[in-house]
Design a protein around this motif. Structure first.
Motif, PDB file in Angstrom:
ATOM      1  N   VAL A 277       0.842  -1.203   0.000  1.00 54.38           N
ATOM      2  CA  VAL A 277       0.000   0.000   0.000  1.00 54.38           C
ATOM      3  C   VAL A 277       0.875   1.250   0.000  1.00 54.38           C
ATOM      4  O   VAL A 277       0.651   2.187  -0.777  1.00 54.38           O
ATOM      5  CB  VAL A 277      -0.951  -0.006   1.214  1.00 54.38           C
ATOM      6  CG1 VAL A 277      -1.656   1.343   1.367  1.00 54.38           C
ATOM      7  CG2 VAL A 277      -1.982  -1.121   1.067  1.00 54.38           C
ATOM      8  N   HIS A 278       1.894   1.269   0.836  1.00 53.43           N
ATOM      9  CA  HIS A 278       2.774   2.436   0.921  1.00 53.43           C
ATOM     10  C   HIS A 278       3.578   2.629  -0.364  1.00 53.43           C
ATOM     11  O   HIS A 278       3.730   3.760  -0.852  1.00 53.43           O
ATOM     12  CB  HIS A 278       3.708   2.299   2.122  1.00 53.43           C
ATOM     13  CG  HIS A 278       3.005   2.480   3.436  1.00 53.43           C
ATOM     14  ND1 HIS A 278       3.642   2.337   4.657  1.00 53.43           N
ATOM     15  CD2 HIS A 278       1.712   2.785   3.724  1.00 53.43           C
ATOM     16  CE1 HIS A 278       2.766   2.558   5.633  1.00 53.43           C
ATOM     17  NE2 HIS A 278       1.600   2.815   5.086  1.00 53.43           N
TER      18      HIS A 278
ATOM     19  N   THR B  50       2.766   9.749   2.649  1.00 48.69           N
ATOM     20  CA  THR B  50       3.988  10.500   2.934  1.00 48.69           C
ATOM     21  C   THR B  50       4.754   9.660   3.954  1.00 48.69           C
ATOM     22  O   THR B  50       4.163   8.819   4.636  1.00 48.69           O
ATOM     23  CB  THR B  50       3.702  11.890   3.539  1.00 48.69           C
ATOM     24  OG1 THR B  50       3.101  11.718   4.832  1.00 48.69           O
ATOM     25  CG2 THR B  50       2.779  12.705   2.649  1.00 48.69           C
ATOM     26  N   PRO B  51       6.064   9.848   4.086  1.00 44.56           N
ATOM     27  CA  PRO B  51       6.790   9.088   5.105  1.00 44.56           C
ATOM     28  C   PRO B  51       6.188   9.260   6.507  1.00 44.56           C
ATOM     29  O   PRO B  51       6.168   8.311   7.293  1.00 44.56           O
ATOM     30  CB  PRO B  51       8.205   9.662   5.013  1.00 44.56           C
ATOM     31  CG  PRO B  51       8.343  10.074   3.589  1.00 44.56           C
ATOM     32  CD  PRO B  51       6.992  10.623   3.219  1.00 44.56           C
TER      33      PRO B  51
ATOM     34  N   ALA C  25       4.746   6.253   8.769  1.00 43.24           N
ATOM     35  CA  ALA C  25       5.155   6.005  10.154  1.00 43.24           C
ATOM     36  C   ALA C  25       3.933   5.897  11.063  1.00 43.24           C
ATOM     37  O   ALA C  25       3.885   5.055  11.968  1.00 43.24           O
ATOM     38  CB  ALA C  25       6.077   7.134  10.627  1.00 43.24           C
ATOM     39  N   TRP C  26       2.936   6.755  10.820  1.00 42.21           N
ATOM     40  CA  TRP C  26       1.682   6.665  11.587  1.00 42.21           C
ATOM     41  C   TRP C  26       1.053   5.286  11.417  1.00 42.21           C
ATOM     42  O   TRP C  26       0.644   4.647  12.384  1.00 42.21           O
ATOM     43  CB  TRP C  26       0.725   7.754  11.135  1.00 42.21           C
ATOM     44  CG  TRP C  26      -0.688   7.561  11.623  1.00 42.21           C
ATOM     45  CD1 TRP C  26      -1.708   6.956  10.956  1.00 42.21           C
ATOM     46  CD2 TRP C  26      -1.202   7.930  12.906  1.00 42.21           C
ATOM     47  NE1 TRP C  26      -2.845   6.934  11.728  1.00 42.21           N
ATOM     48  CE2 TRP C  26      -2.563   7.529  12.938  1.00 42.21           C
ATOM     49  CE3 TRP C  26      -0.666   8.553  14.017  1.00 42.21           C
ATOM     50  CZ2 TRP C  26      -3.374   7.740  14.039  1.00 42.21           C
ATOM     51  CZ3 TRP C  26      -1.478   8.765  15.122  1.00 42.21           C
ATOM     52  CH2 TRP C  26      -2.821   8.352  15.134  1.00 42.21           C
ATOM     53  N   ASP C  27       0.966   4.816  10.174  1.00 46.24           N
ATOM     54  CA  ASP C  27       0.389   3.496   9.916  1.00 46.24           C
ATOM     55  C   ASP C  27       1.128   2.410  10.690  1.00 46.24           C
ATOM     56  O   ASP C  27       0.509   1.519  11.292  1.00 46.24           O
ATOM     57  CB  ASP C  27       0.452   3.178   8.415  1.00 46.24           C
ATOM     58  CG  ASP C  27      -0.713   3.763   7.635  1.00 46.24           C
ATOM     59  OD1 ASP C  27      -1.591   4.388   8.254  1.00 46.24           O
ATOM     60  OD2 ASP C  27      -0.739   3.588   6.399  1.00 46.24           O
ATOM     61  N   LEU C  28       2.442   2.467  10.651  1.00 48.08           N
ATOM     62  CA  LEU C  28       3.232   1.430  11.313  1.00 48.08           C
ATOM     63  C   LEU C  28       3.016   1.454  12.826  1.00 48.08           C
ATOM     64  O   LEU C  28       2.857   0.406  13.463  1.00 48.08           O
ATOM     65  CB  LEU C  28       4.713   1.637  10.980  1.00 48.08           C
ATOM     66  CG  LEU C  28       5.607   0.393  11.076  1.00 48.08           C
ATOM     67  CD1 LEU C  28       5.142  -0.675  10.100  1.00 48.08           C
ATOM     68  CD2 LEU C  28       7.051   0.778  10.788  1.00 48.08           C
TER      69      LEU C  28
ATOM     70  N   LYS D 193      14.039   3.873   5.371  1.00 49.70           N
ATOM     71  CA  LYS D 193      14.799   4.840   6.176  1.00 49.70           C
ATOM     72  C   LYS D 193      13.969   6.093   6.444  1.00 49.70           C
ATOM     73  O   LYS D 193      13.971   6.637   7.556  1.00 49.70           O
ATOM     74  CB  LYS D 193      16.095   5.194   5.453  1.00 49.70           C
ATOM     75  CG  LYS D 193      17.004   6.126   6.248  1.00 49.70           C
ATOM     76  CD  LYS D 193      18.302   6.393   5.490  1.00 49.70           C
ATOM     77  CE  LYS D 193      19.208   7.327   6.309  1.00 49.70           C
ATOM     78  NZ  LYS D 193      20.485   7.595   5.571  1.00 49.70           N
ATOM     79  N   LYS D 194      13.203   6.546   5.427  1.00 51.81           N
ATOM     80  CA  LYS D 194      12.373   7.742   5.597  1.00 51.81           C
ATOM     81  C   LYS D 194      11.231   7.491   6.585  1.00 51.81           C
ATOM     82  O   LYS D 194      10.947   8.328   7.440  1.00 51.81           O
ATOM     83  CB  LYS D 194      11.803   8.179   4.251  1.00 51.81           C
ATOM     84  CG  LYS D 194      12.845   8.740   3.288  1.00 51.81           C
ATOM     85  CD  LYS D 194      12.203   9.101   1.960  1.00 51.81           C
ATOM     86  CE  LYS D 194      13.241   9.636   0.978  1.00 51.81           C
ATOM     87  NZ  LYS D 194      12.629   9.965  -0.342  1.00 51.81           N
ATOM     88  N   VAL D 195      10.584   6.344   6.457  1.00 47.52           N
ATOM     89  CA  VAL D 195       9.480   6.014   7.371  1.00 47.52           C
ATOM     90  C   VAL D 195      10.010   5.873   8.790  1.00 47.52           C
ATOM     91  O   VAL D 195       9.430   6.413   9.750  1.00 47.52           O
ATOM     92  CB  VAL D 195       8.762   4.726   6.917  1.00 47.52           C
ATOM     93  CG1 VAL D 195       7.749   4.277   7.974  1.00 47.52           C
ATOM     94  CG2 VAL D 195       8.069   4.934   5.574  1.00 47.52           C
ATOM     95  N   ARG D 196      11.107   5.140   8.917  1.00 55.44           N
ATOM     96  CA  ARG D 196      11.694   4.941  10.243  1.00 55.44           C
ATOM     97  C   ARG D 196      12.106   6.269  10.873  1.00 55.44           C
ATOM     98  O   ARG D 196      11.945   6.472  12.076  1.00 55.44           O
ATOM     99  CB  ARG D 196      12.907   4.012  10.125  1.00 55.44           C
ATOM    100  CG  ARG D 196      13.611   3.733  11.442  1.00 55.44           C
ATOM    101  CD  ARG D 196      14.697   2.700  11.268  1.00 55.44           C
ATOM    102  NE  ARG D 196      15.436   2.496  12.506  1.00 55.44           N
ATOM    103  CZ  ARG D 196      16.259   1.484  12.727  1.00 55.44           C
ATOM    104  NH1 ARG D 196      16.452   0.583  11.773  1.00 55.44           N
ATOM    105  NH2 ARG D 196      16.884   1.368  13.877  1.00 55.44           N
TER     106      ARG D 196
END
Length: 448
Positions: free
Chosen positions: A338-339, A372-373, A377-380, A414-417
């Protein structure tokens, strides 16, 4: 004498403000009163609405007829765009929708006449095709693709003193305009009861009423029994022995989204209204189907007060209840897919991923939006917190995170993290400190 002729009635128009006089299906009325009702609704459009299905009129009345029809088309298009939300861009509207939508609001007064008018939708389509160009683009099949910019421009071009006033003046109108057959003698037909079912959407049938019982054929059910699997779920499972469908009520979870909106105010823009969530989910189900399996939509209803959707039931195991490592790994892959495809889910809880015989299905996307990253991150974070809060074993949830990370390009991971423990997510992460430390430890264990 000036005149307006409809399919089964005649209006004789005289000078001045003469009040209506009735003789059978013929009415005599002053031109100024007719003009005022057409422009300002001084009689609740009880006179003006008879201009909608008119098939002939004298040339001196052309400006009144055309200006009123223009106003109706623009107003009904504006209402449709507001009601349909993100779905408006996918809908195809027949030109005859606009007069029928307005006639439906006064069908109690003219149900016999308006019923007769809707029997010839080809004629209405011919009359209103040119007007429809004011609010959208005509397709080769003759439908209108509504354009928000065109509608806004048309609204702005209307005379500033003209306001929509269908309800105003109804009591006055009733005193004069009860001359045609009473509504009890001609119950409104299906088009007048629900003009929105004439609107074509890419999948399923559109209704403005959320009473599903009268529509067993469209829903592919004959005699169904329905049950809610849990108070936590906004959906009913309905079965008739041969088929199973899910009916989702978007009003059921309104409080949940108000609370979620407070928690996510700095991180994710949740849609609050039932109609907005329903419209968004419909569109995202179709868009995301290019990348993951999503259920087929059978019917959708949207109105200012409520919204619901009928879709296929997906048979399988939802990941939240599963204790199989492979299922949790598959959930991580779905979220990564999805991302990568440019979307975020907003509400990525693992019960929305169902593992069927043919693979993983994503069954709930009502809060899905652009990726967006930060939103990734919110999703994770939500996925992890939801899983652990409802008792999923930590080792299985970690498998989802590892699967997610390995399914992304290293630069995207890396961006999401990098956004995962940012200040914008802090209000949510701090709500459950123990889970915060678990999430941090789990993410740190994932090797770049």
């Amino acid at each position: 004498m000036s005149y307006i002729k409809g399919p089964s009635y005649t209006i004789r128009v005289v000078e001045g403000l003469a009040t209506p006089k009735v003789n059978g299906r013929e009415v005599t009325v002053g031109a100024e009163l007719l003009k005022l009702d057409a422009s300002l609704g001084v009689m609740g459009e009880s006179l003006a609405s008879l201009l909608l299905p008119a098939v002939n009129y004298s040339s001196d009345l052309a400006s009144i007829v055309k200006s009123y029809r223009t106003r109706v088309v623009v107003e009904e298009a504006s209402e449709a765009i507001t009601r349909l939300g993100p779905l408006a861009g996918l809908a195809k509207v027949p030109p005859y929708f606009f007069p029928i939508a307005r006639m439906s609001k006064l069908s109690w007064l003219y149900s016999c006449i308006f019923n007769e008018s809707t029997h010839n939708v080809d004629l209405l389509e011919e009359i209103y095709s040119d007007y429809a160009k004011l609010v959208g683009d005509l397709t080769p099949e003759g439908y209108v693709k509504l354009s928000e910019s065109k509608v806004k421009g048309s609204v702005a071009s209307l005379i500033s003193g003209i306001v929509k006033s269908v309800a105003a003046g109804i009591s006055v109108a009733g005193a004069y305009m009860s001359f045609f057959m009473k509504s009890s003698e001609c119950p409104p037909n299906v088009l007048l009861e629900d003009p929105y079912r004439t609107v074509v959407i890419p999948e399923g049938v559109l209704f403005s009423s959320c009473r599903w019982a009268p529509h067993p054929v469209e829903l592919e059910l004959e005699r169904a029994t329905c049950r809610r699997s849990s108070l936590l779920y906004s959906s009913l499972l309905c079965e008739d022995g041969n088929s199973r469908v899910v009916i989702k009520d978007y009003g059921y979870g309104t409080f949940k989204w108000l609370f979620a909106g407070v928690m996510s105010i700095t991180a994710y823009p949740f849609i609050q209204t039932p109609s907005g969530r329903a419209s968004n989910e419909y569109r995202r189900l179709l868009e995301l189907r290019q990348y993951v399996r999503t259920p087929r939509v059978l019917a959708l209803c949207i109105n200012p007060m409520e919204a619901s959707m009928v879709r296929d039931y997906v048979d399988g195991s939802d990941v939240l209840r599963s204790r199989e490592t492979a299922h949790w790994q598959e959930a991580g892959k779905v979220l990564a897919t999805v991302h990568r495809s440019g979307y975020a889910l907003g509400d990525p809880n693992p019960s929305n991923v169902v593992i069927g015989r043919d693979g993983a299905w994503l069954i709930d996307v009502e809060q899905a939006g652009k990726f967006t990253p930060q939103r990734g991150a919110w999703d994770l974070a939500v996925f992890f917190y939801y899983s652990r809060f409802f008792g999923a074993p930590l080792d299985l949830v970690k498998e989802s995170l590892r699967s997610y990370a390995s399914s992304l390009e290293p630069s995207l991971w890396k961006k999401v993290r990098g956004q995962l423990f940012s200040a914008r997510l802090a209000p949510f992460l701090a709500s459950l400190p123990l889970l915060f430390f678990e999430l941090r430890s789990a993410v740190e264990s994932i090797k770049p």
